[in-house]
Each structure stands twice: as C-alpha cells, then as structure tokens.
Design a protein around this motif. Structure first.
Motif, PDB file in Angstrom:
ATOM      1  N   VAL A   1      -6.716 -10.821 -19.312  1.00 39.48           N
ATOM      2  CA  VAL A   1      -6.330 -12.157 -19.798  1.00 39.48           C
ATOM      3  C   VAL A   1      -7.271 -13.194 -19.181  1.00 39.48           C
ATOM      4  CG1 VAL A   1      -4.518 -13.929 -19.685  1.00 39.48           C
ATOM      5  CG2 VAL A   1      -3.908 -11.521 -20.163  1.00 39.48           C
ATOM      6  N   ALA A   2      -7.466 -13.085 -17.869  1.00 41.62           N
ATOM      7  CA  ALA A   2      -8.274 -14.086 -17.148  1.00 41.62           C
ATOM      8  C   ALA A   2      -9.714 -14.117 -17.646  1.00 41.62           C
ATOM      9  CB  ALA A   2      -8.247 -13.777 -15.653  1.00 41.62           C
ATOM     10  N   ILE A   3     -10.246 -12.949 -17.957  1.00 41.18           N
ATOM     11  CA  ILE A   3     -11.665 -12.868 -18.294  1.00 41.18           C
ATOM     12  C   ILE A   3     -11.994 -13.707 -19.529  1.00 41.18           C
ATOM     13  CG2 ILE A   3     -11.563 -10.785 -19.759  1.00 41.18           C
ATOM     14  CD1 ILE A   3     -14.061  -9.806 -18.292  1.00 41.18           C
ATOM     15  N   LYS A   4     -11.019 -13.809 -20.438  1.00 43.78           N
ATOM     16  CA  LYS A   4     -11.289 -14.531 -21.696  1.00 43.78           C
ATOM     17  C   LYS A   4     -11.451 -16.025 -21.480  1.00 43.78           C
ATOM     18  CE  LYS A   4      -8.929 -11.162 -24.498  1.00 43.78           C
ATOM     19  NZ  LYS A   4      -7.583 -10.739 -24.787  1.00 43.78           N
ATOM     20  N   GLU A   5     -10.814 -16.533 -20.428  1.00 43.33           N
ATOM     21  CA  GLU A   5     -10.919 -17.988 -20.222  1.00 43.33           C
ATOM     22  C   GLU A   5     -11.985 -18.373 -19.187  1.00 43.33           C
ATOM     23  OE1 GLU A   5      -7.406 -19.384 -17.477  1.00 43.33           O
ATOM     24  OE2 GLU A   5      -6.577 -18.344 -19.216  1.00 43.33           O
ATOM     25  N   ALA A   6     -12.667 -17.368 -18.624  1.00 46.49           N
ATOM     26  CA  ALA A   6     -13.620 -17.674 -17.539  1.00 46.49           C
ATOM     27  C   ALA A   6     -14.923 -18.281 -18.064  1.00 46.49           C
ATOM     28  CB  ALA A   6     -13.941 -16.393 -16.775  1.00 46.49           C
ATOM     29  N   ASP A   7     -15.335 -19.391 -17.453  1.00 47.41           N
ATOM     30  CA  ASP A   7     -16.725 -19.841 -17.641  1.00 47.41           C
ATOM     31  C   ASP A   7     -17.606 -19.101 -16.633  1.00 47.41           C
ATOM     32  OD1 ASP A   7     -16.290 -21.975 -19.603  1.00 47.41           O
ATOM     33  OD2 ASP A   7     -15.140 -22.923 -17.994  1.00 47.41           O
ATOM     34  N   VAL A   8     -17.019 -18.893 -15.459  1.00 41.12           N
ATOM     35  CA  VAL A   8     -17.718 -18.134 -14.413  1.00 41.12           C
ATOM     36  C   VAL A   8     -16.790 -17.015 -13.963  1.00 41.12           C
ATOM     37  CG1 VAL A   8     -18.684 -18.211 -12.077  1.00 41.12           C
ATOM     38  CG2 VAL A   8     -18.930 -20.201 -13.588  1.00 41.12           C
ATOM     39  N   LEU A   9     -17.282 -15.800 -14.015  1.00 39.65           N
ATOM     40  CA  LEU A   9     -16.516 -14.668 -13.500  1.00 39.65           C
ATOM     41  C   LEU A   9     -17.166 -14.271 -12.190  1.00 39.65           C
ATOM     42  CD1 LEU A   9     -14.238 -12.680 -14.071  1.00 39.65           C
ATOM     43  CD2 LEU A   9     -15.920 -11.199 -15.162  1.00 39.65           C
ATOM     44  N   TYR A  10     -16.438 -14.443 -11.093  1.00 38.32           N
ATOM     45  CA  TYR A  10     -17.020 -14.253  -9.764  1.00 38.32           C
ATOM     46  C   TYR A  10     -16.380 -13.023  -9.114  1.00 38.32           C
ATOM     47  CZ  TYR A  10     -19.354 -15.678  -5.477  1.00 38.32           C
ATOM     48  OH  TYR A  10     -20.192 -15.722  -4.383  1.00 38.32           O
ATOM     49  N   LEU A  11     -17.177 -11.964  -8.969  1.00 36.64           N
ATOM     50  CA  LEU A  11     -16.653 -10.698  -8.435  1.00 36.64           C
ATOM     51  C   LEU A  11     -16.863 -10.600  -6.937  1.00 36.64           C
ATOM     52  CD1 LEU A  11     -18.333  -8.636 -11.229  1.00 36.64           C
ATOM     53  CD2 LEU A  11     -15.874  -9.048 -11.060  1.00 36.64           C
ATOM     54  N   LEU A  12     -15.926  -9.940  -6.273  1.00 31.81           N
ATOM     55  CA  LEU A  12     -16.056  -9.743  -4.823  1.00 31.81           C
ATOM     56  C   LEU A  12     -16.095  -8.265  -4.485  1.00 31.81           C
ATOM     57  CD1 LEU A  12     -13.352 -12.285  -3.630  1.00 31.81           C
ATOM     58  CD2 LEU A  12     -15.831 -12.596  -3.485  1.00 31.81           C
ATOM     59  N   ARG A  13     -16.810  -7.967  -3.430  1.00 31.71           N
ATOM     60  CA  ARG A  13     -16.858  -6.587  -2.927  1.00 31.71           C
ATOM     61  C   ARG A  13     -15.535  -6.243  -2.250  1.00 31.71           C
ATOM     62  NH1 ARG A  13     -18.456  -4.489   2.113  1.00 31.71           N
ATOM     63  NH2 ARG A  13     -18.722  -6.610   2.893  1.00 31.71           N
ATOM     64  N   MET A  14     -15.160  -4.987  -2.351  1.00 30.54           N
ATOM     65  CA  MET A  14     -14.025  -4.483  -1.581  1.00 30.54           C
ATOM     66  C   MET A  14     -14.500  -4.355  -0.127  1.00 30.54           C
ATOM     67  SD  MET A  14     -10.953  -3.210  -2.083  1.00 30.54           S
ATOM     68  CE  MET A  14     -10.679  -2.196  -3.500  1.00 30.54           C
ATOM     69  N   GLN A  15     -13.975  -5.216   0.757  1.00 29.24           N
ATOM     70  CA  GLN A  15     -14.518  -5.259   2.122  1.00 29.24           C
ATOM     71  C   GLN A  15     -13.784  -4.287   3.039  1.00 29.24           C
ATOM     72  OE1 GLN A  15     -15.229  -9.881   2.192  1.00 29.24           O
ATOM     73  NE2 GLN A  15     -14.193  -8.977   0.427  1.00 29.24           N
ATOM     74  N   LEU A  16     -14.107  -3.010   2.833  1.00 31.63           N
ATOM     75  CA  LEU A  16     -13.399  -1.941   3.541  1.00 31.63           C
ATOM     76  C   LEU A  16     -13.520  -2.091   5.059  1.00 31.63           C
ATOM     77  CD1 LEU A  16     -14.409   1.004   1.192  1.00 31.63           C
ATOM     78  CD2 LEU A  16     -12.169  -0.100   1.333  1.00 31.63           C
ATOM     79  N   GLU A  17     -14.621  -2.699   5.507  1.00 32.98           N
ATOM     80  CA  GLU A  17     -14.820  -2.826   6.956  1.00 32.98           C
ATOM     81  C   GLU A  17     -13.773  -3.743   7.608  1.00 32.98           C
ATOM     82  OE1 GLU A  17     -16.659  -4.236   4.641  1.00 32.98           O
ATOM     83  OE2 GLU A  17     -17.594  -6.116   5.284  1.00 32.98           O
ATOM     84  N   ARG A  18     -13.089  -4.550   6.782  1.00 35.32           N
ATOM     85  CA  ARG A  18     -12.054  -5.432   7.345  1.00 35.32           C
ATOM     86  C   ARG A  18     -10.648  -4.942   7.020  1.00 35.32           C
ATOM     87  NH1 ARG A  18     -15.255  -9.955   5.191  1.00 35.32           N
ATOM     88  NH2 ARG A  18     -16.919 -10.170   6.729  1.00 35.32           N
ATOM     89  N   GLN A  19     -10.538  -3.814   6.354  1.00 39.62           N
ATOM     90  CA  GLN A  19      -9.213  -3.310   5.982  1.00 39.62           C
ATOM     91  C   GLN A  19      -8.754  -2.274   6.998  1.00 39.62           C
ATOM     92  OE1 GLN A  19      -9.079  -2.076   1.859  1.00 39.62           O
ATOM     93  NE2 GLN A  19     -10.220  -3.867   1.179  1.00 39.62           N
ATOM     94  N   GLU A  20      -7.571  -2.521   7.544  1.00 37.28           N
ATOM     95  CA  GLU A  20      -7.087  -1.581   8.561  1.00 37.28           C
ATOM     96  C   GLU A  20      -6.305  -0.425   7.951  1.00 37.28           C
ATOM     97  OE1 GLU A  20      -5.251  -4.416  11.077  1.00 37.28           O
ATOM     98  OE2 GLU A  20      -7.244  -5.019  11.810  1.00 37.28           O
ATOM     99  N   GLU A  21      -5.843  -0.615   6.721  1.00 33.71           N
ATOM    100  CA  GLU A  21      -5.111   0.458   6.034  1.00 33.71           C
ATOM    101  C   GLU A  21      -5.564   0.455   4.583  1.00 33.71           C
ATOM    102  OE1 GLU A  21      -0.954  -0.733   5.664  1.00 33.71           O
ATOM    103  OE2 GLU A  21      -1.573  -2.802   5.882  1.00 33.71           O
ATOM    104  N   SER A  22      -5.199   1.500   3.888  1.00 34.12           N
ATOM    105  CA  SER A  22      -5.596   1.577   2.492  1.00 34.12           C
ATOM    106  C   SER A  22      -4.735   0.618   1.663  1.00 34.12           C
ATOM    107  CB  SER A  22      -5.420   3.029   2.056  1.00 34.12           C
ATOM    108  OG  SER A  22      -5.584   3.100   0.697  1.00 34.12           O
ATOM    109  N   LEU A  23      -5.368  -0.280   0.950  1.00 35.70           N
ATOM    110  CA  LEU A  23      -4.615  -1.334   0.252  1.00 35.70           C
ATOM    111  C   LEU A  23      -4.578  -1.150  -1.262  1.00 35.70           C
ATOM    112  CD1 LEU A  23      -5.787  -4.362   2.422  1.00 35.70           C
ATOM    113  CD2 LEU A  23      -3.550  -3.285   2.423  1.00 35.70           C
ATOM    114  N   VAL A  24      -5.271  -0.152  -1.752  1.00 34.59           N
ATOM    115  CA  VAL A  24      -5.160   0.183  -3.179  1.00 34.59           C
ATOM    116  C   VAL A  24      -4.960   1.701  -3.277  1.00 34.59           C
ATOM    117  CG1 VAL A  24      -6.531  -1.733  -4.095  1.00 34.59           C
ATOM    118  CG2 VAL A  24      -7.696   0.351  -3.401  1.00 34.59           C
ATOM    119  N   PRO A  25      -4.235   2.153  -4.319  1.00 33.60           N
ATOM    120  CA  PRO A  25      -3.946   3.588  -4.421  1.00 33.60           C
ATOM    121  C   PRO A  25      -5.227   4.427  -4.404  1.00 33.60           C
ATOM    122  CG  PRO A  25      -2.706   2.346  -6.071  1.00 33.60           C
ATOM    123  CD  PRO A  25      -3.627   1.377  -5.404  1.00 33.60           C
ATOM    124  N   SER A  26      -6.233   3.992  -5.157  1.00 33.25           N
ATOM    125  CA  SER A  26      -7.525   4.695  -5.114  1.00 33.25           C
ATOM    126  C   SER A  26      -8.577   3.745  -5.664  1.00 33.25           C
ATOM    127  CB  SER A  26      -7.489   5.963  -5.971  1.00 33.25           C
ATOM    128  OG  SER A  26      -7.461   5.599  -7.339  1.00 33.25           O
TER     129      SER A  26
END
Ligand code: ASP
Ligand code: CP
Length: 319
Positions: free
Chosen positions: A210-235
């Motif tokens: 839904v969001a992508i259709k209204e974006a003028d700018v789509l700004y992606l971020l890296r998954m910053q695993l080095e700052r994650q102390e536990e697994s935060l997504v299933p895979s």
C-alpha cells in the motif's frame, strides 16, 4: 543559524541550517565539476577522522571533501591505535586535539559520544554516526539528493522501510525530512519499530504494498544485525517477502518516484540484486552527493572569513 559550531544531530542545524548547507552544496557541486576540483578554502585547517565503528562511504567522503578544500587530514584507525592499549576516549580526544585539529569527525557505537566529547576539545564535532541514535551528515546528503532529483523535499511523501528500530539514519532522516516539510511514513514489522514513536512526526503504514504506491521517495534500510540482540523476524526470507524491494514490487512505484538506500546494502534481504540498477535508484547518487555535502559541512564549520566567491581552483585562473 546553528546554535553551536557542531553538527552532532539534525537539531544542531534546524530547518534554516539544513537549507543553508543545501545552498552551500550547490556551490561545491560547481567546484566538484571543475577540471581541478580543489579550492584553498580550508588551507591550514586540520580535520581529524575518528572511526570507532566500520565505515566505507562516510569516512572516505569526509577525507575526499576535506582534501578538496585543501585541509590537512588526520585519519585515526582504532585497530592500529593506542585504544588497543587501553587508552580512554577522553585521552584519545585530548591527544588528537593537542596536535591541532579544528574539526573532529567521529563515529562510535555509543549513543551521545559526539555530545560528550565537546567537553574535552575546542574542535568542531561532526557526528558520523552514534549507535542507533543519529547520522546527520547522511541526512544532509539525502536531502540534497532528493532536492536535486525532485526539486525539493517539501511536500514529498517519503516512505522509510525496514529496520527503523536500529537505524540512526532513520532517526536523523525523520527529523530532517519533516523539518523540510516532507510527509514521512514508516513501514516495518512491529518488532523493528522503535518502542516509542508517539512523538515522531510520521505515519505508520503496515502494508508495504500500500505504502509503495504513494511514495515519491522509497527509502530502504539495511537490517542492522550487529545491533540486534535477539532474532526479531521469523526468517530473512520471510522478511524479504513482506518488506524487501523486489523488481516486481518496484513496478508499483509511480514513474517519477525514486529509490534510496544509505548503504551498505544487503542485496537479497531488503533489496534484490537487480533493483539498484534501475534508472530511478539513486543509491550511487547519494554517495557522490555525500562528498559535495560534506564539503559544504566542513566549509560551514571551519570556513569563516573565507569568501566563496573568488575561490579559484589551484592552477586555474578562473573557476
Ligand atoms: N551506513 C549507515 C550507518 O552507518 C547505514 C547502515 O550501516 O546500514 O548508519
Ligand atoms: N551510509 C553510511 O554511513 O555508510 P558507511 O557505513 O559505509 O559509512
């Protein structure tokens, strides 16, 4: 304009300060396009780079920016420094200051370091990233990239997607984009959203498609695993299914919309390998603009008294 002679966070600049840096950047764009892209604006000044965390583009672009302004550059690498012998941050800063550095560019894993070290040195401090807190010079490069590509940041729908919780880029960009009048939206799994975003000037959109259709700018971020102390997504595979930008999904963008990413990218996670090659992907533009904007930043902090007009490149009579 600035309340201080530092750029530790976006608030050190505010809207007027950001606009001033963007304006100055136009001048340094012109300098960078010259046959000899080097001016004597900061001759006799020293810029020290202290990176306690890894970096490719921020460190190198500050070095290039400082050299184009004819400043001396001191590069400090933690792995070969006396930090390894147990020297404290304070002693390190005081040591570098004693050698004469007018500006210190610092990246550190701990939040707040750029503020703390102002107590130990008279140098101007530039934050090149403190933990998950701020990365203001990335934001300035991003604001400049959007301005060059889309005319302005004001009024644009900017959708930031990914690991917002651990992203200093997201924190600085939310501040900078909204200060310039953009409408910012965040898209992330609930586990990758910060716990308190109530005061953030953003909308949260659950569905990326839904969001992508209204974006003028789509700004992606890296998954910053080095700052994650536990697994935060299933895979990671499931993450990519819901929040990754694939070529297919990118077809949903409006024709005039652009794709951005601060780098480094994790191809195959937040972005598939083919997307950065799309003509509307600005990822390499962000890096190039980073040099120009960092010239503007260093000039803004250290260049007082040096008039911009009449700054000829070395060996050239006329710029
Ligand atoms: N390079 C950026 C930073 O240092 C973004 C990232 O690492 O994902 O914050
Ligand atoms: N965008 C960014 O800060 O990249 P580096 O971590 O390579 O400096």
């Amino acid at each position: 304009m600035t309340s201080t002679n530092h750029i530790r966070g976006v608030d050190d600049l505010g809207k007027d300060g950001i606009l001033e840096i963007l304006e100055l950047s136009n001048h340094f764009l012109e300098v960078s396009n010259r046959r000899i892209p080097k001016v004597p604006a900061l001759r006799g000044k020293t810029v020290a780079s202290l990176f306690f965390e890894d970096s490719t583009r921020t460190r190198l672009s500050f070095e290039k920016a400082a050299k184009r302004l004819s400043a001396d550059v001191m590069n400090f690498s933690v792995s070969s420094s006396s930090v390894k012998k147990g020297e404290s941050l304070r002693d390190t800063i005081e040591t570098i200051s004693s050698m004469g550095a007018e500006a210190i560019v610092v990246r550190h894993k701990s939040v707040g370091v750029p503020w703390i070290i102002t107590e130990w040195t008279d140098a101007s401090i530039v934050n090149a990233g403190d933990g998950a807190h701020e990365h203001p010079t990335q934001s300035l490069a991003d604001c400049y990239t959007i301005t060059r590509q889309l005319g302005s940041v004001e009024g644009k729908r900017i959708v930031i997607v990914g690991d917002i919780k651990h992203s200093r880029v997201a924190r600085s960009n939310v501040k900078a984009f909204s200060a310039l009048g953009a409408k910012v939206a965040l898209v992330a799994p609930p586990t990758l959203l910060p716990s308190s975003i109530d005061n953030w000037p953003v909308d949260v959109i659950e569905d990326f498609d839904v969001a992508i259709k209204e974006a003028d700018v789509l700004y992606l971020l890296r998954m910053q695993l080095e700052r994650q102390e536990e697994s935060l997504v299933p895979s990671l595979r499931e993450y990519t299914n819901f929040y990754g930008l694939t070529l297919d999904r990118s077809q949903k963008l409006q024709k005039s919309s652009v794709i951005m990413h601060p780098g480094p990218m994790n191809r195959g996670v937040e972005i598939t390998g083919d997307v950065p090659d799309l003509p509307n992907a600005l990822i390499t533009n962000q890096v190039g603009n980073g040099v120009i904007v960092r010239m503007a930043i260093l000039y803004h902090l250290l260049g007082s008294g040096v008039a911009l007009s009449g700054l000829h490149s070395e060996g050239e009579e006329d710029g």
